[in-house]
Design an enzyme around this catalytic site. Structure first.
Site, PDB file in Angstrom:
ATOM      1  N   ASP A   1      -2.966  -8.559  -5.159  1.00  0.00           N
ATOM      2  CA  ASP A   1      -2.705  -8.744  -6.584  1.00  0.00           C
ATOM      3  C   ASP A   1      -2.071  -7.510  -7.215  1.00  0.00           C
ATOM      4  O   ASP A   1      -1.626  -7.559  -8.360  1.00  0.00           O
ATOM      5  CB  ASP A   1      -4.010  -9.056  -7.326  1.00  0.00           C
ATOM      6  CG  ASP A   1      -4.475 -10.484  -7.092  1.00  0.00           C
ATOM      7  OD1 ASP A   1      -3.825 -11.193  -6.301  1.00  0.00           O
ATOM      8  OD2 ASP A   1      -5.477 -10.888  -7.699  1.00  0.00           O
ATOM      9  N   SER A  35     -13.913  -0.660 -11.148  1.00  0.00           N
ATOM     10  CA  SER A  35     -14.119  -2.110 -11.186  1.00  0.00           C
ATOM     11  C   SER A  35     -13.534  -2.799  -9.963  1.00  0.00           C
ATOM     12  O   SER A  35     -14.015  -3.860  -9.560  1.00  0.00           O
ATOM     13  CB  SER A  35     -13.487  -2.697 -12.458  1.00  0.00           C
ATOM     14  OG  SER A  35     -14.047  -2.134 -13.623  1.00  0.00           O
ATOM     15  N   ASP A  55      -4.789   6.134 -14.744  1.00  0.00           N
ATOM     16  CA  ASP A  55      -4.274   5.420 -13.584  1.00  0.00           C
ATOM     17  C   ASP A  55      -2.877   4.863 -13.812  1.00  0.00           C
ATOM     18  O   ASP A  55      -2.404   4.701 -14.933  1.00  0.00           O
ATOM     19  CB  ASP A  55      -5.213   4.264 -13.198  1.00  0.00           C
ATOM     20  CG  ASP A  55      -5.654   3.425 -14.384  1.00  0.00           C
ATOM     21  OD1 ASP A  55      -4.814   3.133 -15.248  1.00  0.00           O
ATOM     22  OD2 ASP A  55      -6.841   3.065 -14.460  1.00  0.00           O
ATOM     23  N   ASP A  66     -12.479   6.480 -25.387  1.00  0.00           N
ATOM     24  CA  ASP A  66     -11.696   7.084 -24.314  1.00  0.00           C
ATOM     25  C   ASP A  66     -10.234   6.663 -24.384  1.00  0.00           C
ATOM     26  O   ASP A  66      -9.341   7.428 -23.989  1.00  0.00           O
ATOM     27  CB  ASP A  66     -12.283   6.695 -22.953  1.00  0.00           C
ATOM     28  CG  ASP A  66     -13.528   7.507 -22.611  1.00  0.00           C
ATOM     29  OD1 ASP A  66     -13.874   8.420 -23.393  1.00  0.00           O
ATOM     30  OD2 ASP A  66     -14.167   7.218 -21.587  1.00  0.00           O
TER      31      ASP A  66
END
Length: 300
Positions: free
Chosen positions: A183, A199, A154, A79
């Site tokens: 974060d 995730s 993203d 990917d």
């Protein structure tokens, strides 16, 4: 049956033997049908380095030239390879077909042992097309654009140094959403919802959705949750002051450094990536196999 395609570009990002073997298999499948094959120049160099005759006896072109010259692009790899090709060639409107030689393979769907059969079906016009929109990320500093890149998966804003929290403000369509200490922030397309955003606790979004998901990374509040907004929205993230260097990454492959006061503006790119799949491809089947949905508790 005459093929739906007459000139096919072939791209591979890695030079490992099994990937190059699949490149050769794809090229032979195409050439047997009388289809012109054009190798990306870096792929041709990898084949030559490994003494593959295909690398010296086949036409070559730079990646951007493939988008002008070919009516189909075949990508051999994982990917990650498709992410790179998507950023570079989506604007050309040329459809892309993936042969999976990587890991999960949400985008590259054809297995190496299916090359002759599945690519043959696609060449015969037996395929479905999915349009995957990309994100357009821009860094604006003092009202001037200083960096820009598309992203298929993203756009991730984070600190580059130590694992410390950063401060930023989020706006959607010029409407204030929140100030946050975390974060970082993941802004993902539906395509990217099964990647880093997943995730981090984001939702799985069907590729056909016209929506963008915003996923905070370990926010310093218990009530900050992933947020899904309409795909036409423009998002604006204003970077706060920090002792560490902040960065923005597109598909974890293109990175830009940020300064306090910078704005990261993210919106939908006008031209989608056209992904082709053999007939019978199912997003939910991919989720079952790639995310292990098919397993049962207790192994029953």
């Amino acid at each position: 049956m005459p093929s739906s395609f007459s000139c096919v570009g072939l791209i591979s990002r890695r030079g490992t033997p099994h990937v190059l073997d699949s490149c050769v298999a794809v090229a032979e499948c195409l050439q047997q049908r009388g289809i012109e094959v054009v190798l990306e120049d870096t792929t041709a160099a990898l084949l030559q380095k490994n003494n593959e005759p295909l690398g010296t006896g086949t036409a070559t072109a730079a990646r951007l030239e493939l988008g002008k010259r070919c009516d189909l692009i075949v990508v051999v790899g994982g990917d990650g390879s498709l992410l790179s090709v998507g950023r570079d060639l989506a604007h050309s409107g040329v459809p892309v077909l993936g042969v999976n030689r990587g890991g999960l393979g949400f985008l590259a769907d054809i297995a190496p042992d299916q090359i002759d059969v599945k690519i043959g079906e696609v060449l015969d016009g037996k395929y479905s097309q999915e349009d995957h929109f990309l994100l357009d990320a821009r860094v604006v500093r003092a009202d001037r654009e200083v960096a820009r890149s598309p992203a298929l998966n993203d756009v991730v804003i984070h600190l580059s140094g130590k694992s410390r929290m950063m401060e930023f403000s989020l706006w959607v369509e010029d409407e204030f959403v929140y100030d946050q200490r975390s974060d970082g922030l993941i802004i993902a397309s539906p395509t990217g919802s099964t990647a880093y955003a997943l995730s981090a606790g984001g939702p799985i979004m069907h590729p056909s959705l016209d929506a963008i998901v915003i996923v905070p990374m370990f926010p310093h509040t218990l009530t900050s949750r992933p947020l899904v907004v309409p795909g036409h929205s423009e998002l604006r993230v204003v970077i706060g002051a920090s002792d560490e260097q902040a960065s923005v990454g597109c598909d974890s492959q293109v990175d830009f450094e940020l300064q306090a006061g910078d704005e990261v503006r993210v919106s939908k790119l006008a031209t989608p990536l056209k992904l082709l799949y053999p007939l019978g491809h199912s997003f939910f089947d991919s989720c079952r196999s790639k995310l292990d949905w098919a397993s049962r508790l207790g192994g029953r």
